[in-house]
Design an enzyme around this catalytic site. Structure first.
Site, PDB file in Angstrom:
ATOM      1  N   HIS A 133      12.100  -3.784 -22.094  1.00  9.44           N
ATOM      2  CA  HIS A 133      10.984  -4.707 -22.163  1.00  9.44           C
ATOM      3  C   HIS A 133       9.741  -4.035 -21.587  1.00  9.44           C
ATOM      4  O   HIS A 133       9.840  -3.031 -20.881  1.00  9.44           O
ATOM      5  CB  HIS A 133      11.284  -5.995 -21.387  1.00  9.44           C
ATOM      6  CG  HIS A 133      11.796  -5.752 -19.995  1.00  9.44           C
ATOM      7  ND1 HIS A 133      13.131  -5.663 -19.697  1.00  9.44           N
ATOM      8  CD2 HIS A 133      11.141  -5.554 -18.815  1.00  9.44           C
ATOM      9  CE1 HIS A 133      13.291  -5.446 -18.413  1.00  9.44           C
ATOM     10  NE2 HIS A 133      12.095  -5.355 -17.850  1.00  9.44           N
TER      11      HIS A 133
ATOM     12  N   HIS B 219      17.493  -2.346  -4.526  1.00  9.60           N
ATOM     13  CA  HIS B 219      16.392  -3.302  -4.551  1.00  9.60           C
ATOM     14  C   HIS B 219      16.808  -4.664  -5.106  1.00  9.60           C
ATOM     15  O   HIS B 219      16.038  -5.623  -5.053  1.00  9.60           O
ATOM     16  CB  HIS B 219      15.238  -2.740  -5.388  1.00  9.60           C
ATOM     17  CG  HIS B 219      15.597  -2.526  -6.831  1.00  9.60           C
ATOM     18  ND1 HIS B 219      16.543  -1.617  -7.237  1.00  9.60           N
ATOM     19  CD2 HIS B 219      15.144  -3.126  -7.965  1.00  9.60           C
ATOM     20  CE1 HIS B 219      16.656  -1.648  -8.543  1.00  9.60           C
ATOM     21  NE2 HIS B 219      15.823  -2.554  -9.011  1.00  9.60           N
ATOM     22  N   ASP B 220      18.032  -4.748  -5.659  1.00 10.31           N
ATOM     23  CA  ASP B 220      18.531  -5.993  -6.236  1.00 10.31           C
ATOM     24  C   ASP B 220      19.599  -6.673  -5.374  1.00 10.31           C
ATOM     25  O   ASP B 220      20.134  -7.712  -5.769  1.00 10.31           O
ATOM     26  CB  ASP B 220      19.132  -5.732  -7.627  1.00 10.31           C
ATOM     27  CG  ASP B 220      18.074  -5.433  -8.673  1.00 10.31           C
ATOM     28  OD1 ASP B 220      16.979  -6.024  -8.591  1.00 10.31           O
ATOM     29  OD2 ASP B 220      18.335  -4.615  -9.570  1.00 10.31           O
TER      30      ASP B 220
ATOM     31  N   ASP C 251      17.099   1.198 -16.616  1.00 11.70           N
ATOM     32  CA  ASP C 251      17.166  -0.205 -16.220  1.00 11.70           C
ATOM     33  C   ASP C 251      17.895  -1.012 -17.298  1.00 11.70           C
ATOM     34  O   ASP C 251      17.793  -0.718 -18.491  1.00 11.70           O
ATOM     35  CB  ASP C 251      15.733  -0.722 -16.041  1.00 11.70           C
ATOM     36  CG  ASP C 251      15.660  -2.122 -15.491  1.00 11.70           C
ATOM     37  OD1 ASP C 251      16.241  -2.364 -14.418  1.00 11.70           O
ATOM     38  OD2 ASP C 251      15.013  -2.978 -16.126  1.00 11.70           O
TER      39      ASP C 251
ATOM     40  N   ASP D 218      16.347  -9.726  -3.101  1.00  7.92           N
ATOM     41  CA  ASP D 218      14.966  -9.744  -3.583  1.00  7.92           C
ATOM     42  C   ASP D 218      14.295 -11.103  -3.361  1.00  7.92           C
ATOM     43  O   ASP D 218      14.809 -12.126  -3.776  1.00  7.92           O
ATOM     44  CB  ASP D 218      15.002  -9.398  -5.072  1.00  7.92           C
ATOM     45  CG  ASP D 218      13.658  -9.470  -5.752  1.00  7.92           C
ATOM     46  OD1 ASP D 218      12.634  -9.413  -5.046  1.00  7.92           O
ATOM     47  OD2 ASP D 218      13.637  -9.581  -6.987  1.00  7.92           O
TER      48      ASP D 218
ATOM     49  N   ARG E 252      12.970  -5.984   0.272  1.00  6.05           N
ATOM     50  CA  ARG E 252      11.895  -5.075  -0.152  1.00  6.05           C
ATOM     51  C   ARG E 252      10.740  -5.078   0.858  1.00  6.05           C
ATOM     52  O   ARG E 252       9.580  -4.887   0.490  1.00  6.05           O
ATOM     53  CB  ARG E 252      11.382  -5.470  -1.535  1.00  6.05           C
ATOM     54  CG  ARG E 252      12.449  -5.449  -2.611  1.00  6.05           C
ATOM     55  CD  ARG E 252      11.902  -5.872  -3.972  1.00  6.05           C
ATOM     56  NE  ARG E 252      12.949  -5.885  -4.995  1.00  6.05           N
ATOM     57  CZ  ARG E 252      12.755  -6.166  -6.278  1.00  6.05           C
ATOM     58  NH1 ARG E 252      11.525  -6.477  -6.696  1.00  6.05           N
ATOM     59  NH2 ARG E 252      13.767  -6.164  -7.132  1.00  6.05           N
TER      60      ARG E 252
ATOM     61  N   ASP F 147       2.576   4.536  -1.418  1.00  2.00           N
ATOM     62  CA  ASP F 147       2.179   5.333  -2.583  1.00  2.00           C
ATOM     63  C   ASP F 147       2.942   6.652  -2.612  1.00  2.00           C
ATOM     64  O   ASP F 147       3.757   6.956  -1.732  1.00  2.00           O
ATOM     65  CB  ASP F 147       0.672   5.577  -2.572  1.00  2.00           C
ATOM     66  CG  ASP F 147       0.172   6.219  -1.280  1.00  2.00           C
ATOM     67  OD1 ASP F 147       0.980   6.851  -0.567  1.00  2.00           O
ATOM     68  OD2 ASP F 147      -1.033   6.089  -0.972  1.00  2.00           O
TER      69      ASP F 147
ATOM     70  N   GLY G 269       0.766  -1.248   0.000  1.00  2.00           N
ATOM     71  CA  GLY G 269       0.000   0.000   0.000  1.00  2.00           C
ATOM     72  C   GLY G 269       0.792   1.291   0.000  1.00  2.00           C
ATOM     73  O   GLY G 269       0.201   2.380   0.081  1.00  2.00           O
TER      74      GLY G 269
ATOM     75  N   GLU H 163      22.030   1.480 -15.349  1.00  2.00           N
ATOM     76  CA  GLU H 163      22.275   0.314 -14.503  1.00  2.00           C
ATOM     77  C   GLU H 163      23.345  -0.542 -15.183  1.00  2.00           C
ATOM     78  O   GLU H 163      23.064  -1.269 -16.141  1.00  2.00           O
ATOM     79  CB  GLU H 163      21.003  -0.514 -14.297  1.00  2.00           C
ATOM     80  CG  GLU H 163      21.253  -1.736 -13.411  1.00  2.00           C
ATOM     81  CD  GLU H 163      20.146  -2.769 -13.474  1.00  2.00           C
ATOM     82  OE1 GLU H 163      20.168  -3.694 -12.636  1.00  2.00           O
ATOM     83  OE2 GLU H 163      19.269  -2.679 -14.358  1.00  2.00           O
TER      84      GLU H 163
END
Length: 633
Positions: free
Chosen positions: A264, A450-451, A348, A518, A522, A191, A189, A377
């Protein structure tokens, strides 16, 4: 006595490169570069042999008295930029030798002459940008994974999305083994309105730029499966929330960097539409779709090229003219968001995008906003990177302003966790010798993303090797591991700030959040359960960075390193600041004949204690100050 003296710290350099503008391993194309080399006494002849990586041409230049100066235009042969490998060929009465980089990547070595350029020195010739993103110089970036940061509004939940209401203890869904399918449709949730509400907190860390995980409409919680580039996801607050965030950030003096995922799209997108969410259109359902030519089908419609074989991420043929126009044409995604106040983009998987695509994107972005920033990246040394069999030209002036500094993250963790001096020096030497100064100034100095594993876990937690996903999901560090990790996180953040570039905080690292990679890195931010001592440290460094210009404008030198002690200097004019990391179990003392100031705690003295497993940031009276750091007896 264990320790070192500033001017007696060992150095071993046989050759030196001095560009008219740049650093030792890079030079601006309109300038020149001077090479000098220390030769054996019995030398009868010396030749500088230079290989152009772009053309394969080898040029040889006679070197007299150990010195030679060449213009970069001569080296490039009419091109605007280039990557060159070079070595010195030395003839003596006893034989023929060459001077190249030693295996450690740090020092130089004299070896028997051989064919080829393995181990050769590297020179990057780049084209300087007229309007660099100087607004990012000396700043601090805060990286937010939007769904996990803070709930600020009451956005509608998509019918096929699942809300996990356990913000404090909820565990993101995970696969049991590699290759298993995961829907990634569970949201906590967070935002954009939540970010707005937490701007005072973010500002208190000294942050000048927020890097957002993808915000465009997409099926997943991570949004790397773009559904519609022209629309901010409703579950994040939509366009209204994005506009409000941009406005409020501007009031706080904070710029926004968006995550551009252009290699992608999602299969559940307006462009591909495999699941039919967007009606009857899309490449998967209609060969006449305007998006059909963006994708490569091997057996229509079920078999198509996707990123790393992940079928929910169909790969875009990004050099397709209509796709490029859509992404960075005059009315395209890039230029639209820049007009709305965004400061730039992080791209990315930049390795997957062609040189042509990157160059045209950067040109379009600078046309719209002359001082925007484009960061890629790239996980390896971006100056020498080869992807898909081709040498990349990322940092030569036309493609990327800079990259995410993964090599330095690796160096910092290797040193702080294992005491690996060689890995630290090798990575630092490669990055800061070969990257142009402009690229160094906006390097995204990450210690967590985040990776990757959370930095505190990476520094002091148990290795994830051999652990099942179930074990990783519930793993918590022991109190002893956590305490040690928190001190090492301070040192890691200090190093990310002292080394050239812009320190980047991954949300929650400053609060002591734990987790393997990951998706366990996260989790929702731990509001109300933060490590307040660690946050206070981050805030203090943010204050220092704002006022001490030498930390981002000054020259950098690794003065000394061993398994226990690391010292890095930044000097600008007569200003001298040194960062000292003590990863040992012993106390060390910074000692000088003159009074210095420890900037973090405010101590002013000629002798400053550096406790075990701690760090210090010391401002000396001037750049000629002699000091030493020694173990107490």
């Amino acid at each position: 006595m264990a320790g070192f003296g500033r001017f007696s710290a060992p150095r071993r350099v046989l050759h030196k490169t001095v560009p008219s503008e740049g650093n030792t391993g890079s030079a601006e194309r309109r300038g020149s570069v001077s090479f000098s080399v220390s030769l054996p006494m019995e030398t009868t002849e010396c030749t500088l042999s230079v290989l152009s990586d772009d053309t394969g041409e080898i040029r040889n230049y006679a070197v007299y008295d150990g010195k030679i100066t060449l213009s970069c235009e001569e080296l490039c042969g009419g091109a605007c930029d280039g990557l060159f490998f070079y070595k010195f060929i030395v003839k003596t009465q006893s034989g023929s030798y060459e001077i190249v980089r030693a295996a450690d990547g740090i020092s130089d070595t004299l070896r028997d002459r051989r064919d080829g350029f393995d181990g050769a020195f590297v020179l990057t010739v780049y084209e300087k940008r007229n309007n660099p993103p100087s607004w990012l110089y000396g700043g601090i970036i805060y990286h937010i994974f939007v769904d996990r940061f803070f709930r600020g509004g009451d956005e509608p939940c998509r019918e096929d999305a699942v809300i996990n209401g356990d913000w404090e203890n909820g565990i993101p869904p995970y696969v049991k083994k590699p290759g298993d399918r995961l829907d990634n449709n569970v949201f906590f949730g967070g935002d954009l309105y939540g970010i707005i509400k937490k701007l005072p907190y973010i500002s208190s860390l000294g942050v000048t730029c927020i890097y957002l995980s993808p915000v465009f409409e997409a099926y997943s919680n991570h949004k790397y499966d773009t559904g519609n580039y022209d629309k901010v996801d409703d579950m994040f607050g939509g366009e209204e929330a994005f506009s409000s965030l941009a406005d409020e950030c501007e009031k706080c003096g904070i710029k926004l960097i968006l995550d551009g995922v252009f290699n992608h799209t999602g299969d559940d997108s307006i462009y591909f539409n495999r699941r039919g969410r967007y009606g009857n259109g899309g490449a998967y359902r209609d060969r006449n779709s305007p998006y059909y030519e963006w994708y490569h089908f091997t057996e229509y419609p079920e078999k198509y090229e996707s990123w790393w074989g992940i079928d929910v991420l169909p790969r875009v043929m990004s050099d397709t003219p209509s796709y490029k126009a859509y992404i960075f044409g005059e009315k395209g995604v890039i230029r639209k968001r820049l007009r709305e106040g965004v400061g730039g983009f992080r791209l990315d998987v930049a390795d997957e995008l062609s040189d042509e695509f990157l160059s045209e994107l950067k040109t379009a972005a600078e046309t719209e906003k002359k001082d925007c920033v484009i960061i890629g990246e790239v996980w390896e040394n971006a100056a020498e990177k080869i992807s898909y069999g081709r040498r990349r030209k990322y940092l030569r002036g036309k493609e990327l302003d800079s990259v995410m500094n993964y090599p330095i993250r690796t160096a910092i963790i290797s040193y702080l966790r294992e005491g690996d001096c060689a890995a630290f020096l090798k990575n630092v030497t490669a990055v800061y010798d070969e990257y142009p100064p402009e690229a160094q100034s906006v390097l995204m100095n990450i210690i967590g993303t985040h990776d990757t594993e959370r930095i505190i876990t990476a520094l002091a937690g148990e290795s994830p090797v051999g652990k099942s996903q179930d074990e990783k999901a519930v793993y918590k560090m022991t109190d002893e591991q956590y305490e040690k990790g928190a001190e090492l996180v301070k040192a890691a953040y200090l190093l990310s700030m002292v080394l050239p570039g812009v320190p980047c905080i991954y949300y929650g690292d400053e609060a002591g959040m734990q987790g393997y990679s990951d998706p366990f890195n996260r989790r929702p931010y731990i509001w109300g359960r933060e490590n307040t001592e660690l946050i206070a440290f981050y805030r203090k460094l943010g204050e220092i960075r704002k006022r001490e210009k030498a930390l981002f404008l000054g020259d950098m030198r690794v003065v000394y390193i061993d398994r226990d002690i690391l010292c890095i200097e930044r000097t600008s004019g007569s200003e001298l600041i040194c960062a000292v990391v003590n990863r040992s179990a012993d106390e060390y003392v910074y000692s000088s004949d003159m009074v210095s100031e420890e900037l973090i705690c405010g101590t002013r003295a000629s002798k400053i204690s550096i406790k075990p497993m701690s760090c210090a940031l010391i401002k000396a009276p001037d750049d000629k100050n002699e000091y030493g750091v020694y173990k107490t007896i």
